[in-house]
Every structure is written in C-alpha cells, then in structure tokens.
Scaffold this motif. Structure first.
Motif, short mmCIF file in Angstrom:
data_model
loop_
_atom_site.label_atom_id
_atom_site.label_comp_id
_atom_site.label_asym_id
_atom_site.label_seq_id
_atom_site.Cartn_x
_atom_site.Cartn_y
_atom_site.Cartn_z
N GLY A 104 42.22 29.26 108.60
CA GLY A 104 42.97 29.99 107.59
C GLY A 104 43.24 31.43 107.95
O GLY A 104 43.96 32.13 107.21
N GLY A 105 42.69 31.90 109.05
CA GLY A 105 42.93 33.26 109.50
C GLY A 105 44.20 33.37 110.31
O GLY A 105 44.96 32.40 110.47
N PHE A 106 44.43 34.57 110.84
CA PHE A 106 45.64 34.83 111.60
C PHE A 106 45.32 35.66 112.84
O PHE A 106 44.33 36.40 112.87
CB PHE A 106 46.68 35.58 110.76
CG PHE A 106 47.19 34.81 109.58
CD1 PHE A 106 48.23 33.91 109.72
CD2 PHE A 106 46.60 34.97 108.34
CE1 PHE A 106 48.69 33.18 108.64
CE2 PHE A 106 47.05 34.25 107.24
CZ PHE A 106 48.10 33.35 107.39
N VAL A 107 46.16 35.53 113.84
CA VAL A 107 46.10 36.39 115.01
C VAL A 107 47.45 37.11 115.12
O VAL A 107 48.50 36.48 114.99
CB VAL A 107 45.78 35.60 116.30
CG1 VAL A 107 46.77 34.47 116.52
CG2 VAL A 107 45.73 36.53 117.50
N VAL A 108 47.39 38.42 115.30
CA VAL A 108 48.60 39.23 115.45
C VAL A 108 48.46 40.02 116.74
O VAL A 108 47.50 40.76 116.93
CB VAL A 108 48.80 40.20 114.27
CG1 VAL A 108 50.06 41.03 114.49
CG2 VAL A 108 48.90 39.44 112.95
N ALA A 109 49.42 39.84 117.65
CA ALA A 109 49.40 40.52 118.94
C ALA A 109 50.62 41.41 119.07
O ALA A 109 51.70 41.07 118.57
CB ALA A 109 49.36 39.52 120.09
N ASP A 110 50.46 42.53 119.74
CA ASP A 110 51.59 43.38 120.08
C ASP A 110 52.13 42.88 121.42
O ASP A 110 51.39 42.78 122.40
CB ASP A 110 51.15 44.84 120.20
CG ASP A 110 52.33 45.81 120.15
OD1 ASP A 110 53.46 45.39 120.48
OD2 ASP A 110 52.12 46.97 119.78
N ALA A 111 53.42 42.55 121.47
CA ALA A 111 54.00 42.01 122.70
C ALA A 111 53.94 43.00 123.85
O ALA A 111 53.86 42.60 125.01
CB ALA A 111 55.44 41.57 122.46
N ARG A 112 54.00 44.29 123.57
CA ARG A 112 53.92 45.32 124.60
C ARG A 112 52.66 46.15 124.36
O ARG A 112 52.34 46.49 123.22
CB ARG A 112 55.15 46.23 124.59
CG ARG A 112 56.47 45.51 124.76
CD ARG A 112 56.52 44.55 125.94
NE ARG A 112 56.12 45.12 127.20
CZ ARG A 112 56.96 45.59 128.13
NH1 ARG A 112 58.26 45.59 127.88
NH2 ARG A 112 56.50 46.03 129.29
N SER A 113 51.97 46.50 125.42
CA SER A 113 50.72 47.23 125.27
C SER A 113 50.37 47.98 126.54
O SER A 113 50.83 47.64 127.63
CB SER A 113 49.57 46.28 124.91
OG SER A 113 49.32 45.39 126.00
N ARG A 114 49.54 48.99 126.37
CA ARG A 114 48.94 49.69 127.49
C ARG A 114 47.58 49.08 127.80
O ARG A 114 46.97 48.44 126.94
CB ARG A 114 48.79 51.19 127.18
CG ARG A 114 50.12 51.90 126.88
CD ARG A 114 49.88 53.36 126.57
NE ARG A 114 51.13 54.07 126.34
CZ ARG A 114 51.74 54.16 125.16
NH1 ARG A 114 51.18 53.57 124.09
NH2 ARG A 114 52.87 54.82 125.03
N ARG A 115 47.10 49.31 129.01
CA ARG A 115 45.86 48.67 129.44
C ARG A 115 44.65 49.16 128.65
O ARG A 115 43.59 48.53 128.65
CB ARG A 115 45.65 48.92 130.93
CG ARG A 115 46.73 48.27 131.78
CD ARG A 115 46.57 48.61 133.25
NE ARG A 115 45.36 48.04 133.82
CZ ARG A 115 45.00 48.20 135.09
NH1 ARG A 115 45.76 48.92 135.90
NH2 ARG A 115 43.90 47.65 135.54
N SER A 116 44.78 50.27 127.95
CA SER A 116 43.67 50.81 127.18
C SER A 116 43.64 50.29 125.74
O SER A 116 42.69 50.58 125.00
CB SER A 116 43.75 52.34 127.15
OG SER A 116 44.98 52.76 126.54
#
Length: 317
Positions: A104-116
C-alpha cells in the motif's frame, strides 16, 4: 536522450509481413474531475491494475533557486472505478516517477539526480517517508513488480554519464534500496545504450533496448534470455503465451503494432497494424505508456485518463 532522435534510416526495418487493421484502445481508468485543477506530476498503473496520479499544487522545480520539499497526494483508481487519496509529505523529486508497492506504500524517484542525492523516496501506506536511497541518474522507466522489487531502466545520459549506478542500463532493486540485479552483456551480446521499452510481468521482466533491439527476458533468478529482433524503435511491448507485440517506431511508425511469435532464439513477426485511440482517432505525439504482461497502458495529454491494449484479451477470443 539523444538516441531517441536517431535517424530511422540507420536501423533495419522488420521483414515484410501482412498488415492488420487499426486496433482501438479500450478506456481503462480516469482521474476524478474534482482533481483536475491540480498539476499531474506523474501517473502510472501498478502491478495489480490500479491507476495512480501524483498530484501537486504546481509543477515541481519551477522557478528560481533550490527546490524546496513539497507536499503532494496520490489519487488511486482501482479497476472497479473506486478512488481514494493518500497524502505524501516532503517530496524532493523535480522529475518524479511514481509506482505503488504491494503493502500500500509508494516509491517516488527523481529521474535526474546528482551522485550525492538520495533521490528515491519510499513512503508507507499512510504517506510517511520510510527511507531513501540512490538508484542512479537518468531513469527512463520505474516499475515495481508483485513482490515489491523495483525495475529501473535508464536512458543514454545515464548509461554514458558519470553515475556508475546507471551504466548497466537496466537494474533491479529491493524497495529498501538493496541492489538485487544488474544487466551485464555476455557472450558477445551488446550493451544497453538506452532502455527504450520495459515490461514487468508476474514472472519476468522484458526489455527491448537500443541499439540492437534484441528482446531480453529476465527470469526471477537473474538469468537473461536473448532473442534476435528486427523491430527497431519500439517504445512499448506486451507478452502473452508465446507471443509479443511491439508498439512504436521512428517517424511515421510511432503508432505501429508488430505482432510476433517468440521462437527459441528469435522474434518472428507475422503481422503489423496500427494502434488508435478509443474513438478511432490517431494517438497524440506526447503520451505515456506502462507495460504489464499482456497489457500496454497508454495515457495521452492532458494525462487525466488511461486506456489499455490487452493482447491477452485479443488472442483469447
């Protein structure tokens, strides 16, 4: 994503096969109208057939300065048409990709990111952030499976970028951020330069990557079966009982359907066609697709509705 602009004449076309009639999509799920005044940051259909819309007050990352964490909500519409809303707090994704977890939870990712940056946030069923981790820059596809694993396909700016997590082109993670599997080119096979199409079914993950377009079947134990494929540029695919259908291509083939048999070492086309909207009209240029086993879900602008093409329903008639 430079490879998606490649000139079609550099890629072999599939062998000549009989042409089929246009196939209309079937309406599937719609965002309730009372939510239409909010910005749709992303939307998907999960492994259990539920449609989700990530809604925010405005487009994330607009304006000057650093992005401040923002609140959002997820509107979920089930196959029965019933809907409910989950509030999420302190999101950090400028270019969010969302999917649901079996609990029932969710995962949200940023498509672009820095290594930090810990750019993948996991939320529980009450919308509270449980943890965060890194999964690599330039996320093209993010799909969870029935067990809660995260399948991530990357586009070329990640594969050839400075974030080593993205270099395999296709990876699998646990919902807790543990790396479970990464693609490795073996036995003379080509590397993945861009994960054009990804399908996550109950018993396998399927990918059709640039540049050789071989169809990859990734089994639960991590073994990979490759099948030679001459259909270039497909951006979505569906699989069902020994068959596969590809959607997309270059230039005027964006709505092309290629129906094929899954042989031992190859994909063999036997018919082509064209996918059209539920009303029989042409599909828009800007659209999202989600591939789950025999189904290709399609969402056109303004992204308030999902439609579906189900090769299982067609083939079982």
């Amino acid at each position: 994503m430079t490879t998606r602009k490649a000139d079609a004449q550099h890629h072999a076309k599939p062998p000549a096969v009989p042409s089929a009639a246009a196939t209309p999509l079937t309406p599937y799920a719609r965002l309730p109208r009372r939510h239409h005044d909010r910005h749709i940051a992303h939307s998907t259909v999960d492994a259990f057939g539920q449609a989700h819309w990530l809604l925010a007050a405005r487009e994330p990352g607009r304006g000057r300065g650093a992005l401040k964490p923002y609140d959002a909500s997820v509107v979920t519409v089930g196959p029965d048409g019933r809907s409910h809303e989950t509030e999420l707090s302190a999101l950090r994704a400028r270019f969010p990709r969302i999917d649901a977890l079996p609990d029932g939870g969710f995962v949200v990712a940023d498509a672009r990111s820095r290594r930090s940056e810990q750019h993948v946030q996991v939320f529980d069923a009450l919308g509270r952030e449980s943890w965060a981790f890194r999964a690599g820059d330039a996320i093209e596809e993010l799909l969870t499976d029935h067990e809660g694993r995260l399948w991530v396909g990357y586009f070329d700016e990640g594969v050839f970028g400075n974030d080593e997590l993205s270099h395999p082109g296709l990876r699998c993670w646990s919902a807790g951020g543990e790396p479970l599997w990464a693609y490795e080119a073996a036995d003379g096979a080509s590397a993945i330069y861009d994960c054009y199409a990804l399908n996550v079914s109950e018993d396998a993950a399927w990918a059709c990557p640039y540049a050789d377009w071989d169809l990859l079947e990734v089994r639960p134990d991590g073994t990979v079966r490759r099948r030679a494929n001459g259909t270039a540029g497909a951006t979505a695919l569906a699989v069902h009982q020994g068959g596969v259908t590809f959607l997309g291509g270059y230039r005027d083939e964006r709505d092309r359907l290629v129906h094929a048999e899954l042989r031992h070492q190859e994909v063999r086309p036997y018919a082509t066609g064209r996918l059209v909207g539920p009303d029989g009209g042409p599909l828009g240029q800007r659209r999202r697709t989600v591939c789950r086993g025999p189904r290709i879900y399609v969402q056109e602008e303004p992204h308030t509705a999902w439609a579906v093409y189900d090769i299982g329903a067609v083939n079982d008639r």
